[in-house]
Design a protein around this motif. Structure first.
Motif, PDB file in Angstrom:
ATOM      1  N   ARG A 186       0.859  -1.185   0.000  1.00 24.87           N
ATOM      2  CA  ARG A 186       0.000   0.000   0.000  1.00 24.87           C
ATOM      3  C   ARG A 186       0.900   1.243   0.000  1.00 24.87           C
ATOM      4  O   ARG A 186       1.925   1.285   0.659  1.00 24.87           O
ATOM      5  CB  ARG A 186      -0.894  -0.015   1.246  1.00 24.87           C
ATOM      6  CG  ARG A 186      -1.950   1.072   1.271  1.00 24.87           C
ATOM      7  CD  ARG A 186      -2.999   0.765   2.337  1.00 24.87           C
ATOM      8  NE  ARG A 186      -2.437   0.752   3.685  1.00 24.87           N
ATOM      9  CZ  ARG A 186      -2.267   1.854   4.432  1.00 24.87           C
ATOM     10  NH1 ARG A 186      -2.593   3.035   3.960  1.00 24.87           N
ATOM     11  NH2 ARG A 186      -1.765   1.760   5.661  1.00 24.87           N
ATOM     12  N   GLN A 187       0.494   2.208  -0.775  1.00 25.09           N
ATOM     13  CA  GLN A 187       1.297   3.427  -0.857  1.00 25.09           C
ATOM     14  C   GLN A 187       0.663   4.539  -0.028  1.00 25.09           C
ATOM     15  O   GLN A 187      -0.552   4.594   0.119  1.00 25.09           O
ATOM     16  CB  GLN A 187       1.387   3.894  -2.319  1.00 25.09           C
ATOM     17  CG  GLN A 187       2.159   2.943  -3.223  1.00 25.09           C
ATOM     18  CD  GLN A 187       3.640   2.847  -2.858  1.00 25.09           C
ATOM     19  OE1 GLN A 187       4.249   3.846  -2.496  1.00 25.09           O
ATOM     20  NE2 GLN A 187       4.199   1.649  -2.932  1.00 25.09           N
ATOM     21  N   ILE A 188       1.499   5.402   0.517  1.00 22.43           N
ATOM     22  CA  ILE A 188       1.020   6.591   1.215  1.00 22.43           C
ATOM     23  C   ILE A 188       1.280   7.780   0.305  1.00 22.43           C
ATOM     24  O   ILE A 188       2.338   7.870  -0.316  1.00 22.43           O
ATOM     25  CB  ILE A 188       1.748   6.765   2.566  1.00 22.43           C
ATOM     26  CG1 ILE A 188       1.438   5.576   3.477  1.00 22.43           C
ATOM     27  CG2 ILE A 188       1.335   8.078   3.229  1.00 22.43           C
ATOM     28  CD1 ILE A 188       2.119   5.644   4.832  1.00 22.43           C
ATOM     29  N   LYS A 189       0.304   8.667   0.197  1.00 21.14           N
ATOM     30  CA  LYS A 189       0.446   9.809  -0.715  1.00 21.14           C
ATOM     31  C   LYS A 189       1.350  10.889  -0.124  1.00 21.14           C
ATOM     32  O   LYS A 189       1.295  11.175   1.067  1.00 21.14           O
ATOM     33  CB  LYS A 189      -0.925  10.422  -1.014  1.00 21.14           C
ATOM     34  CG  LYS A 189      -1.691   9.649  -2.063  1.00 21.14           C
ATOM     35  CD  LYS A 189      -2.752  10.530  -2.698  1.00 21.14           C
ATOM     36  CE  LYS A 189      -3.477   9.763  -3.798  1.00 21.14           C
ATOM     37  NZ  LYS A 189      -4.553  10.562  -4.415  1.00 21.14           N
ATOM     38  N   HIS A 190       2.161  11.455  -0.988  1.00 16.53           N
ATOM     39  CA  HIS A 190       3.030  12.573  -0.600  1.00 16.53           C
ATOM     40  C   HIS A 190       2.891  13.675  -1.636  1.00 16.53           C
ATOM     41  O   HIS A 190       2.717  13.388  -2.817  1.00 16.53           O
ATOM     42  CB  HIS A 190       4.489  12.114  -0.558  1.00 16.53           C
ATOM     43  CG  HIS A 190       4.762  11.064   0.454  1.00 16.53           C
ATOM     44  ND1 HIS A 190       4.565   9.725   0.206  1.00 16.53           N
ATOM     45  CD2 HIS A 190       5.184  11.135   1.729  1.00 16.53           C
ATOM     46  CE1 HIS A 190       4.871   9.029   1.297  1.00 16.53           C
ATOM     47  NE2 HIS A 190       5.253   9.864   2.234  1.00 16.53           N
ATOM     48  N   PRO A 191       3.033  14.925  -1.234  1.00 15.48           N
ATOM     49  CA  PRO A 191       3.008  15.998  -2.226  1.00 15.48           C
ATOM     50  C   PRO A 191       4.284  15.988  -3.058  1.00 15.48           C
ATOM     51  O   PRO A 191       5.362  15.656  -2.552  1.00 15.48           O
ATOM     52  CB  PRO A 191       2.929  17.274  -1.375  1.00 15.48           C
ATOM     53  CG  PRO A 191       3.538  16.896  -0.061  1.00 15.48           C
ATOM     54  CD  PRO A 191       3.228  15.436   0.135  1.00 15.48           C
ATOM     55  N   GLN A 244       4.700  21.220  -5.237  1.00 14.04           N
ATOM     56  CA  GLN A 244       3.503  21.671  -4.514  1.00 14.04           C
ATOM     57  C   GLN A 244       3.813  22.125  -3.086  1.00 14.04           C
ATOM     58  O   GLN A 244       2.943  22.641  -2.391  1.00 14.04           O
ATOM     59  CB  GLN A 244       2.485  20.520  -4.436  1.00 14.04           C
ATOM     60  CG  GLN A 244       1.958  20.059  -5.780  1.00 14.04           C
ATOM     61  CD  GLN A 244       1.180  18.760  -5.630  1.00 14.04           C
ATOM     62  OE1 GLN A 244       1.742  17.741  -5.230  1.00 14.04           O
ATOM     63  NE2 GLN A 244      -0.108  18.814  -5.917  1.00 14.04           N
ATOM     64  N   LYS A 304       1.478  12.646   9.860  1.00 14.53           N
ATOM     65  CA  LYS A 304       0.603  13.092   8.775  1.00 14.53           C
ATOM     66  C   LYS A 304       0.941  14.536   8.382  1.00 14.53           C
ATOM     67  O   LYS A 304       1.039  14.865   7.198  1.00 14.53           O
ATOM     68  CB  LYS A 304      -0.853  13.001   9.264  1.00 14.53           C
ATOM     69  CG  LYS A 304      -1.882  13.032   8.173  1.00 14.53           C
ATOM     70  CD  LYS A 304      -3.258  12.751   8.755  1.00 14.53           C
ATOM     71  CE  LYS A 304      -4.343  13.077   7.742  1.00 14.53           C
ATOM     72  NZ  LYS A 304      -5.689  12.830   8.287  1.00 14.53           N
ATOM     73  N   ARG A 352       4.326  14.662   6.601  1.00 16.87           N
ATOM     74  CA  ARG A 352       4.211  14.209   5.204  1.00 16.87           C
ATOM     75  C   ARG A 352       3.532  15.261   4.347  1.00 16.87           C
ATOM     76  O   ARG A 352       3.984  15.573   3.240  1.00 16.87           O
ATOM     77  CB  ARG A 352       3.413  12.899   5.125  1.00 16.87           C
ATOM     78  CG  ARG A 352       4.210  11.660   5.435  1.00 16.87           C
ATOM     79  CD  ARG A 352       3.446  10.412   5.017  1.00 16.87           C
ATOM     80  NE  ARG A 352       2.222  10.215   5.790  1.00 16.87           N
ATOM     81  CZ  ARG A 352       2.160   9.528   6.934  1.00 16.87           C
ATOM     82  NH1 ARG A 352       3.229   8.953   7.434  1.00 16.87           N
ATOM     83  NH2 ARG A 352       1.017   9.384   7.559  1.00 16.87           N
ATOM     84  N   ALA A 353       2.422  15.842   4.846  1.00 20.21           N
ATOM     85  CA  ALA A 353       1.665  16.834   4.070  1.00 20.21           C
ATOM     86  C   ALA A 353       2.522  18.056   3.756  1.00 20.21           C
ATOM     87  O   ALA A 353       2.348  18.697   2.716  1.00 20.21           O
ATOM     88  CB  ALA A 353       0.413  17.253   4.836  1.00 20.21           C
ATOM     89  N   GLU A 407       8.982  11.396   4.098  1.00 18.27           N
ATOM     90  CA  GLU A 407       8.413  10.391   3.199  1.00 18.27           C
ATOM     91  C   GLU A 407       8.287   9.086   3.976  1.00 18.27           C
ATOM     92  O   GLU A 407       9.218   8.693   4.691  1.00 18.27           O
ATOM     93  CB  GLU A 407       9.334  10.184   1.999  1.00 18.27           C
ATOM     94  CG  GLU A 407       8.761   9.204   0.984  1.00 18.27           C
ATOM     95  CD  GLU A 407       9.671   9.053  -0.220  1.00 18.27           C
ATOM     96  OE1 GLU A 407       9.314   9.566  -1.285  1.00 18.27           O
ATOM     97  OE2 GLU A 407      10.733   8.410  -0.073  1.00 18.27           O
TER      98      GLU A 407
END
Lengths: 103, 103
Positions: free
Chosen positions: B2-7, B11, B59, B62-63, B68
């Motif tokens: 599963r991947q975690i989203k990163h900007p 951005q 969180k 990462r945002a 990462e």
């Protein structure tokens, strides 16, 4: 002359400076004060936002040790505490200022 | 996996980085990742705070584009996006890291 309270540089925490710089309006105020290199009135630093919003931003900037405000008659004169911040946290504010693109 | 989203680095805003660094716990996580210079699990970075609190801090990190996280089986492996941040905002993170006193 009524005085406005400011934290001594010894009490200033880097996390408070980071918080103060986490808002685009406050970042712009800091950038404009740095660019001017002199005291500026609140009128000169007006960002076309409600007066209450600007007061809030200046309060946070003062609490973080970034800005000093002195009252001169009806004027509030604001300046950046650049030298003190630079001495306590070398390079941080200069590096941030280099990235600021003023509108 | 599963991947975690990163900007993407394009951005990432400096004000978001400043906000992420406005909390002592997040500042400590960043400092420990920089000191280690390698991926660290959430367990290694545990600051004796509730798991929900640590999740919240990761969180935000990462945002803001600072951290990462990749998932490797049951582990979350965290690393600092130091090179990317340095390229976009030269000197800022290095200057901040120099001021961090790890407990």
């Amino acid at each position: 002359m009524r005085q406005i309270k400011h934290p001594a540089i010894e009490q200033v925490e880097l996390t408070d400076i980071m918080y103060a710089l986490s808002d685009p309006a406050r970042m712009e105020i800091v950038g404009r004060l740095a660019q001017a290199g002199r005291q500026m009135t609140c009128g000169e630093l007006d960002l076309n936002r409600p007066k209450s919003s600007m007061s809030h931003h200046f309060k946070i900037l003062r609490a973080a040790g970034l800005v000093e405000t002195v009252i001169d008659g009806k004027e509030h004169l604001n300046s950046l505490r650049l030298a003190e911040i630079e001495q306590k946290f070398p390079g941080v504010l200069y590096a941030v200022l280099k990235t600021i693109k003023l509108p």
